[in-house]
Design an enzyme around this catalytic site. Structure first.
Site, PDB file in Angstrom:
ATOM      1  N   THR A   1       0.841  -1.169  -0.159  1.00  0.00           N
ATOM      2  CA  THR A   1       0.110  -0.164   0.042  1.00  0.00           C
ATOM      3  C   THR A   1       1.010   1.386   0.093  1.00  0.00           C
ATOM      4  O   THR A   1       1.863   1.481   0.623  1.00  0.00           O
ATOM      5  CB  THR A   1      -1.015   0.169   1.306  1.00  0.00           C
ATOM      6  OG1 THR A   1      -1.605  -1.238   1.238  1.00  0.00           O
ATOM      7  CG2 THR A   1      -1.670   1.415   1.551  1.00  0.00           C
TER       8      THR A   1
ATOM      9  N   SER B   1       2.844   2.442  -2.221  1.00  0.00           N
ATOM     10  CA  SER B   1       4.114   2.259  -2.912  1.00  0.00           C
ATOM     11  C   SER B   1       4.223   2.754  -4.329  1.00  0.00           C
ATOM     12  O   SER B   1       5.262   2.972  -5.236  1.00  0.00           O
ATOM     13  CB  SER B   1       4.657   0.618  -3.029  1.00  0.00           C
ATOM     14  OG  SER B   1       3.633  -0.038  -3.825  1.00  0.00           O
ATOM     15  N   GLY B   2       3.046   3.361  -4.719  1.00  0.00           N
ATOM     16  CA  GLY B   2       2.770   4.023  -6.312  1.00  0.00           C
ATOM     17  C   GLY B   2       2.230   3.174  -7.299  1.00  0.00           C
ATOM     18  O   GLY B   2       2.276   3.543  -8.459  1.00  0.00           O
ATOM     19  N   LYS B   3       1.657   1.969  -7.085  1.00  0.00           N
ATOM     20  CA  LYS B   3       1.023   1.129  -7.978  1.00  0.00           C
ATOM     21  C   LYS B   3      -0.143   1.975  -8.828  1.00  0.00           C
ATOM     22  O   LYS B   3      -0.226   1.895  -9.888  1.00  0.00           O
ATOM     23  CB  LYS B   3       0.342   0.061  -7.289  1.00  0.00           C
ATOM     24  CG  LYS B   3       1.375  -1.037  -6.913  1.00  0.00           C
ATOM     25  CD  LYS B   3       0.646  -2.423  -6.216  1.00  0.00           C
ATOM     26  CE  LYS B   3      -0.541  -2.235  -5.536  1.00  0.00           C
ATOM     27  NZ  LYS B   3      -0.219  -1.631  -4.200  1.00  0.00           N
TER      28      LYS B   3
ATOM     29  N   GLU C   1      -6.211  -5.058  -7.018  1.00  0.00           N
ATOM     30  CA  GLU C   1      -6.157  -5.488  -5.903  1.00  0.00           C
ATOM     31  C   GLU C   1      -7.216  -6.935  -6.280  1.00  0.00           C
ATOM     32  O   GLU C   1      -8.031  -7.286  -5.518  1.00  0.00           O
ATOM     33  CB  GLU C   1      -6.847  -5.115  -4.824  1.00  0.00           C
ATOM     34  CG  GLU C   1      -6.034  -3.729  -4.283  1.00  0.00           C
ATOM     35  CD  GLU C   1      -4.733  -4.356  -3.928  1.00  0.00           C
ATOM     36  OE1 GLU C   1      -4.373  -5.538  -3.519  1.00  0.00           O
ATOM     37  OE2 GLU C   1      -3.664  -3.521  -3.716  1.00  0.00           O
TER      38      GLU C   1
END
Length: 205
Positions: free
Chosen positions: A30, A32-34, A138
């Site tokens: 969570t 992290s930039g996805k 997700e």
């Protein structure tokens, strides 16, 4: 379908879903930039391609808020989320029907894949068939229920035949370790990993 998504040192960093794929995995914890990466990817692809040539179906198991603006693009055919599970089921049925439609079009055109169809279309009056990118954010949430696991099996089936039909999956989750169905893993050539806490999660990607 090669587009820039960032920089490395002084050079652009680009990815090509059709060449590097046909399907892709994006992992990372969570924040992290996805999601920012995915929004950049969607914008780059939309900027570089007409909706007749490329389109998206977006499934977001984080509520759908992150993709509200992206959904306004003419390239985005559908946005469904965990807030509307019936809508997600409808999305899966539409994707299955689209694969059958493409198989029929390719059979009539006597071609085996999307690239060959586009070459045939240049000489004949054939309908447009855009590359279709199915983005599932997700997707690991599908493992939490029996219905979700059945839906994941249908997505796995899509991964086996979708690449040649121009249907490319892009699956995003915080942790792929132990979650990724073998058929999807075998066909996911494009893999990107953002920051993770456990090295095993990075190795899984």
């Amino acid at each position: 379908v090669k587009v820039p998504v960032g920089t490395v040192a002084d050079a652009l960093f680009s990815i090509d879903i059709s060449r590097d794929g046909p399907h892709g995995l994006v992992g990372g914890m969570t924040r992290s930039g996805k999601t920012e990466f995915l929004k950049t990817l969607i914008c780059s692809l939309a900027w570089a391609n007409h909706p007749d040539d490329l389109c998206f179906v977006i499934v977001d198991f984080k509520g759908g808020i992150d993709y509200t603006l992206a959904a306004e693009l003419p390239h985005v055919l559908d946005l469904s989320s965990n807030q509307d599970l019936a809508g997600f089921e409808r999305t899966l049925r539409l994707l299955s029907a689209e694969q059958v439609r493409r198989q029929a079009l390719f059979e009539r055109a006597r071609v085996a894949n999307l690239d060959a169809y586009r070459l045939a279309r240049a000489d004949r009056k054939l309908p447009h068939v855009p590359r279709l990118i199915v983005l599932i954010d997700e997707f690991g949430e599908l493992l939490s229920t029996d219905e979700g696991r059945e839906q994941l099996r249908r997505i796995e089936s899509m991964s086996r035949i979708g690449g040649g039909l121009g249907v490319n999956l892009l699956l995003i989750t915080q942790n792929f370790d132990g979650q990724l169905p073998p058929q999807i893993a075998a066909n996911a050539g494009l893999r990107l990993c953002f920051r993770v806490q456990d090295p095993s999660n990075s190795r899984a990607v």
